[in-house]
Design an enzyme around this catalytic site. Structure first.
Site, PDB file in Angstrom:
ATOM      1  N   LYS A  18       0.837  -1.209   0.000  1.00 34.46           N
ATOM      2  CA  LYS A  18       0.000   0.000   0.000  1.00 34.46           C
ATOM      3  C   LYS A  18       0.871   1.257   0.000  1.00 34.46           C
ATOM      4  O   LYS A  18       0.590   2.219  -0.722  1.00 34.46           O
ATOM      5  CB  LYS A  18      -0.939  -0.009   1.215  1.00 34.46           C
ATOM      6  CG  LYS A  18      -2.050  -1.046   1.087  1.00 34.46           C
ATOM      7  CD  LYS A  18      -2.808  -1.293   2.376  1.00 34.46           C
ATOM      8  CE  LYS A  18      -3.667  -2.553   2.224  1.00 34.46           C
ATOM      9  NZ  LYS A  18      -4.308  -3.017   3.442  1.00 34.46           N
ATOM     10  N   GLN A  72      -5.138  -1.781   9.578  1.00 35.48           N
ATOM     11  CA  GLN A  72      -4.842  -3.067   8.938  1.00 35.48           C
ATOM     12  C   GLN A  72      -5.418  -4.209   9.778  1.00 35.48           C
ATOM     13  O   GLN A  72      -5.132  -4.324  10.972  1.00 35.48           O
ATOM     14  CB  GLN A  72      -3.318  -3.216   8.764  1.00 35.48           C
ATOM     15  CG  GLN A  72      -2.897  -4.463   8.025  1.00 35.48           C
ATOM     16  CD  GLN A  72      -3.359  -4.450   6.560  1.00 35.48           C
ATOM     17  OE1 GLN A  72      -3.285  -3.440   5.868  1.00 35.48           O
ATOM     18  NE2 GLN A  72      -3.847  -5.592   6.085  1.00 35.48           N
ATOM     19  N   ASP A 103     -11.379   1.587   3.128  1.00 37.24           N
ATOM     20  CA  ASP A 103     -11.577   0.138   3.014  1.00 37.24           C
ATOM     21  C   ASP A 103     -13.033  -0.183   2.697  1.00 37.24           C
ATOM     22  O   ASP A 103     -13.341  -1.284   2.239  1.00 37.24           O
ATOM     23  CB  ASP A 103     -11.202  -0.554   4.342  1.00 37.24           C
ATOM     24  CG  ASP A 103      -9.811  -1.170   4.297  1.00 37.24           C
ATOM     25  OD1 ASP A 103      -9.384  -1.590   3.199  1.00 37.24           O
ATOM     26  OD2 ASP A 103      -9.162  -1.240   5.351  1.00 37.24           O
TER      27      ASP A 103
END
Ligand code: NAP
Length: 292
Positions: free
Chosen positions: A54, A98, A121
């Site tokens: 990322k 995460q 997300d």
């Protein structure tokens, strides 16, 4: 029939290059760069590699990518406090915590704490609900990445019969909703299967599916006898074998010759998940600056 690869690496590079051009234009006009913040709690080998990709993608897209490492022992209240701080930080457009977080922390509480307007997300109930209703939302990244990959290779979806194996909140459930919605990439007839789906029913469904999407986390789950010739196969699984090899949920060697299109692992859906996060971050940034 000639099987072709749905190359997630190539598609992701194309999308990120496109984003970087837009960002260069915004920065040239005097705006700051888009900014993604990632919180990583504790040490988890797969998460380390996901976070790294990322950050690399942020660099390629011309974003600021900021990684905050927090200790494994952090308690839920402390983590929530950090999230609230970033929610209120005007210079962060997109925030990722995460997953998975350590077991002593309630994952859903963490997802719910992220401001919906920074939830790149797409896991927050507000975004998930809006996506389900067909409204503008951050779409869950892996599912959105799969849609963008199908679009890039001009795979027909409208009117097709699609079978999704696995109903997780992050993959199976959102992709089944997105492909069945009246979206630009959608309008398929979708069957969602899971662990309670009787084996015979699963086989009936997969054997007549035009598109099969599998996200169960079991190496070799989809075998050659489960699909019809010409199927489009999307393998979301990422499984590390004892010999260190990375494989998906499909018995690739034997299934691929039967497919019209198939994603490789690695180099398929994983790359597209990161690309979708870049798209969502750009959208968050454009929302912040009222850009079209
Ligand atoms: P998950 O939360 O463990 O969910 C797995 C799903 O598979 C569950 O819904 C489970 O059903 C279902 N399942 C398990 N055994 C089954 C069976 N025998 N028949 C039918 N369904 C079955 O997993 P996930 O987070 O969706 O991840 C799945 C895989 O994708 C993993 O390998 C993960 O590493 C990978 N992944 C890849 C990406 C990427 O970017 N490429 C992103 C996310 C995940 P129940 O709900 O009934 O238990």
């Amino acid at each position: 029939m000639q099987m072709k690869l749905l190359d997630g690496k190539k598609c992701a590079e194309h999308l990120v290059a496109d984003i970087s051009l837009k960002v260069a234009g915004y920065v040239a006009s005097g705006l700051r760069k888009p900014h993604m913040t990632i919180i990583l709690v504790g040490k988890h080998a797969p998460s380390e590699s996901y976070v790294k990709s990322k950050i690399v993608s942020c660099e390629k897209a011309g974003f600021e990518g900021n990684l905050i490492r927090l200790p494994e022992e952090i308690n839920e209240a402390e983590l929530l406090e950090r999230i609230h701080g970033i929610n209120n930080d005007q210079t962060t457009d997109g925030l990722i915590v995460q997953l998975p977080v350590p077991k002593h922390i309630d994952q859903q509480n963490i997802i719910n704490a992220i401001a919906p307007e920074k939830d790149i997300d797409g896991f927050h109930p507000t975004n998930f609900g809006r996506m389900t209703l067909g409204q503008k939302a951050f779409r869950p990244a892996t599912a959105y990445g799969i849609c963008k990959l199908l679009q890039f290779y001009e795979i027909p979806i409208k009117g097709k019969h699609c079978v999704v194996i696995g109903r997780s909140n992050i993959v199976g459930k959102p992709i089944s909703i997105m492909l069945s919605n009246d979206f630009d990439i959608g309008n398929a007839t979708v069957t969602l299967t899971h662990i309670e789906t009787p084996r015979e029913l699963l086989l009936d469904e997969t054997r007549r599916a035009d598109i099969v999407i599998v996200a169960v986390g079991i190496p070799g789950f989809v075998t050659e006898d489960m699909v019809k010739p010409g199927v489009v196969l999307i393998d979301v699984g990422i499984n590390r074998l004892e010999n260190g090899k990375l494989v998906g949920d499909v018995d690739f060697e034997n299934v691929a010759p039967k497919c019209s299109w198939i994603t490789p692992v690695p180099g398929g859906v994983g790359r597209m998940t990161v690309a979708a996060l870049m798209i969502n971050t750009l959208m968050a940034y454009q929302n912040n600056f009222n850009l079209a």
